[in-house]
Design an enzyme around this catalytic site. Structure first.
Site, PDB file in Angstrom:
ATOM      1  N   ILE A   1       0.843  -1.203   0.000  1.00 43.83           N
ATOM      2  CA  ILE A   1       0.000   0.000   0.000  1.00 43.83           C
ATOM      3  C   ILE A   1       0.871   1.244   0.000  1.00 43.83           C
ATOM      4  O   ILE A   1       0.607   2.204  -0.703  1.00 43.83           O
ATOM      5  CB  ILE A   1      -0.950   0.037   1.224  1.00 43.83           C
ATOM      6  CG1 ILE A   1      -1.814  -1.221   1.306  1.00 43.83           C
ATOM      7  CG2 ILE A   1      -1.841   1.272   1.159  1.00 43.83           C
ATOM      8  CD1 ILE A   1      -2.701  -1.282   2.539  1.00 43.83           C
ATOM      9  N   GLY A   2       1.891   1.248   0.820  1.00 41.31           N
ATOM     10  CA  GLY A   2       2.744   2.439   0.853  1.00 41.31           C
ATOM     11  C   GLY A   2       3.799   2.370   1.927  1.00 41.31           C
ATOM     12  O   GLY A   2       3.857   1.431   2.712  1.00 41.31           O
TER      13      GLY A   2
ATOM     14  N   THR B   1       6.679  -0.238   6.289  1.00 42.20           N
ATOM     15  CA  THR B   1       5.982  -0.469   5.031  1.00 42.20           C
ATOM     16  C   THR B   1       4.617  -1.090   5.315  1.00 42.20           C
ATOM     17  O   THR B   1       4.490  -1.939   6.196  1.00 42.20           O
ATOM     18  CB  THR B   1       6.830  -1.421   4.154  1.00 42.20           C
ATOM     19  OG1 THR B   1       8.178  -0.948   4.176  1.00 42.20           O
ATOM     20  CG2 THR B   1       6.340  -1.450   2.723  1.00 42.20           C
ATOM     21  N   VAL B   2       3.622  -0.627   4.569  1.00 42.05           N
ATOM     22  CA  VAL B   2       2.261  -1.118   4.787  1.00 42.05           C
ATOM     23  C   VAL B   2       1.829  -1.984   3.605  1.00 42.05           C
ATOM     24  O   VAL B   2       1.993  -1.597   2.445  1.00 42.05           O
ATOM     25  CB  VAL B   2       1.276   0.065   4.979  1.00 42.05           C
ATOM     26  CG1 VAL B   2      -0.114  -0.448   5.344  1.00 42.05           C
ATOM     27  CG2 VAL B   2       1.776   1.030   6.040  1.00 42.05           C
TER      28      VAL B   2
ATOM     29  N   LYS C   1       1.534  -3.668   8.918  1.00 43.78           N
ATOM     30  CA  LYS C   1       2.560  -2.624   8.988  1.00 43.78           C
ATOM     31  C   LYS C   1       3.828  -3.282   9.489  1.00 43.78           C
ATOM     32  O   LYS C   1       3.880  -3.777  10.607  1.00 43.78           O
ATOM     33  CB  LYS C   1       2.107  -1.513   9.926  1.00 43.78           C
ATOM     34  CG  LYS C   1       3.013  -0.324   9.896  1.00 43.78           C
ATOM     35  CD  LYS C   1       2.377   0.880  10.534  1.00 43.78           C
ATOM     36  CE  LYS C   1       1.315   1.498   9.636  1.00 43.78           C
ATOM     37  NZ  LYS C   1       0.820   2.761  10.117  1.00 43.78           N
TER      38      LYS C   1
ATOM     39  N   ASP D   1       1.204  12.831  15.653  1.00 43.78           N
ATOM     40  CA  ASP D   1       1.532  13.004  14.232  1.00 43.78           C
ATOM     41  C   ASP D   1       0.273  12.851  13.382  1.00 43.78           C
ATOM     42  O   ASP D   1       0.271  12.150  12.379  1.00 43.78           O
ATOM     43  CB  ASP D   1       2.608  11.990  13.820  1.00 43.78           C
ATOM     44  CG  ASP D   1       3.162  12.278  12.419  1.00 43.78           C
ATOM     45  OD1 ASP D   1       3.179  13.463  12.012  1.00 43.78           O
ATOM     46  OD2 ASP D   1       3.564  11.320  11.735  1.00 43.78           O
TER      47      ASP D   1
HETATM   48  P1  AMP Z   1       1.072   5.231   7.650  1.00 43.16           P
HETATM   49  O1  AMP Z   1       2.230   4.553   8.277  1.00 43.16           O
HETATM   50  O2  AMP Z   1      -0.142   5.099   8.524  1.00 43.16           O
HETATM   51  O3  AMP Z   1       1.349   6.628   7.206  1.00 43.16           O
HETATM   52  O4  AMP Z   1       0.719   4.368   6.357  1.00 43.16           O
HETATM   53  C1  AMP Z   1       1.126   4.622   5.032  1.00 43.16           C
HETATM   54  C2  AMP Z   1      -0.048   4.476   4.099  1.00 43.16           C
HETATM   55  O5  AMP Z   1      -0.607   3.174   4.233  1.00 43.16           O
HETATM   56  C3  AMP Z   1      -1.163   5.451   4.460  1.00 43.16           C
HETATM   57  O6  AMP Z   1      -1.105   6.586   3.666  1.00 43.16           O
HETATM   58  C4  AMP Z   1      -2.434   4.695   4.238  1.00 43.16           C
HETATM   59  O7  AMP Z   1      -2.978   5.012   2.974  1.00 43.16           O
HETATM   60  C5  AMP Z   1      -2.022   3.231   4.212  1.00 43.16           C
HETATM   61  N1  AMP Z   1      -2.560   2.560   5.402  1.00 43.16           N
HETATM   62  C6  AMP Z   1      -2.101   2.609   6.676  1.00 43.16           C
HETATM   63  N2  AMP Z   1      -2.849   1.863   7.492  1.00 43.16           N
HETATM   64  C7  AMP Z   1      -3.832   1.333   6.737  1.00 43.16           C
HETATM   65  C8  AMP Z   1      -4.965   0.478   7.002  1.00 43.16           C
HETATM   66  N3  AMP Z   1      -5.216   0.030   8.235  1.00 43.16           N
HETATM   67  N4  AMP Z   1      -5.768   0.160   5.970  1.00 43.16           N
HETATM   68  C9  AMP Z   1      -5.505   0.621   4.737  1.00 43.16           C
HETATM   69  N5  AMP Z   1      -4.494   1.418   4.424  1.00 43.16           N
HETATM   70  C10 AMP Z   1      -3.648   1.777   5.389  1.00 43.16           C
END
Ligand code: AMP
Length: 297
Positions: free
Chosen positions: A10-11, A17-18, A33, A126
């Site tokens: 996802i990102g 990393t997700v 995550k 944050d």
């Molecule tokens: P973050 O560490 O929360 O900034 O995660 C990076 C990206 O992953 C975010 O911009 C979200 O779009 C995606 N993401 C994080 N947690 C979730 C989740 N539980 N479900 C879907 N997408 C997620």
């Protein structure tokens, strides 16, 4: 880990990393995550692990549920409930306009989640549109709650880019080390303004100095009388005296009540910022969609 089958990446988030993955046992789609620690470190610090495990108990409709924490040598995997999109991506689909009722419904849920965490003495530190998630039913869920306490307040994201300053309050920008729930209230206010402006950030500064200047240009430079502790902050520097401008000049679509609520968030002295609990009772929400209010009864 055998239990999860990765579907896609996802990102890169702030802490790791997700991935989108399938839970082979339940068939559910989850978000993994993955936090990898440096080879030089001796595995996951036990304090961080303890903090993260505590977050499993943080159960609320407006908080992304942490289902599980898996720990193996240098890798920590957090298994979260999956949400369809984050607020940043949602803004991209709105093309610069979010209708008033949606702004109200989303912001109410954000405050609900925040009030719950604050009641448990957990701060986010944050908050930004990327970690505010929305599912198909327009339910809003706050992600990454409590992770700052476990891993430290982010300076760089996992992909090494500098973390955005746009949602940081003036006290933190000036180096305040003691954090209270007020840090999240400032960020929430910036997000409320961004929602009302269809995704246009309120204070998109490039560095700490420019960030503070942008803030003071709207809310005015705080005086010693308004914020006596300011001069003691490590990053304090004198800024030109600027008077506040009416909030309506930058938020044309927010009504009087909304502007009043926003003003109570964007107070430079953290001591005088509204709390999430108080904000939920503000007259701005007096005509909230009853189906949303009913979720919490
Ligand atoms: P973050 O560490 O929360 O900034 O995660 C990076 C990206 O992953 C975010 O911009 C979200 O779009 C995606 N993401 C994080 N947690 C979730 C989740 N539980 N479900 C879907 N997408 C997620």
């Amino acid at each position: 880990m055998e239990r999860y089958e990765v579907v896609s990446k996802i990102g890169e988030g702030t802490y790791g990393t997700v991935f989108k993955a399938k839970d082979k046992k339940s068939g559910d789609i989850v978000a993994l995550k993955v936090v990898r620690l440096d080879e030089d470190d001796e595995g996951i610090p036990s304090a961080a692990l303890r903090e993260v495990c505590l977050l499993k108990e943080l159960k609320h409709r407006n908080i992304v549920r942490l289902n599980d924490v898996l720990h193996k040598s240098l890798k920590l995997t957090m298994v979260f409930e999956y949400c369809d999109q984050d607020l940043k991506k949602y803004f991209d689909t709105c093309r610069g306009h979010v209708d008033k009722k949606t702004v109200q419904a989303l912001y109410y849920q954000l405050l609900r989640g925040l009030a719950f965490c604050h009641s448990q003495n957990i701060f986010h530190r944050d908050l930004k549109p990327q970690n505010i998630l929305i599912n198909k039913n327009r339910e809003l869920k706050l992600a990454d709650f409590g992770l700052a306490r476990a891993f430290g307040i982010p300076v760089r994201s996992f992909s090494a880019e500098v973390v955005t300053l746009w949602y940081r309050p003036p006290d933190v920008l000036m180096g305040a080390q003691i954090y209270t729930t007020s840090i999240d209230i400032w960020s929430a206010g910036c997000i409320f303004a961004e929602l009302s402006n269809g995704g246009k950030p309120l204070f998109p500064g490039n560095d700490v100095d420019e960030q503070l200047k942008r803030i003071f240009r709207l809310v005015g430079t705080p005086t010693e009388r308004m914020w006596p502790e300011m001069q003691k902050l490590q990053g304090y520097k004198q800024y030109p005296e600027i008077s506040p401008v009416p909030m309506s000049s930058v938020l044309p679509s927010l009504d009087e009540r909304g502007l009043d609520l926003l003003k109570k968030h964007l107070v430079c002295n953290p001591r005088y910022r509204i709390t999430a609990e108080e904000a939920l009772k503000h007259p701005y929400f007096s005509d909230l969609d009853p189906t949303i209010a009913a979720w919490y009864t």
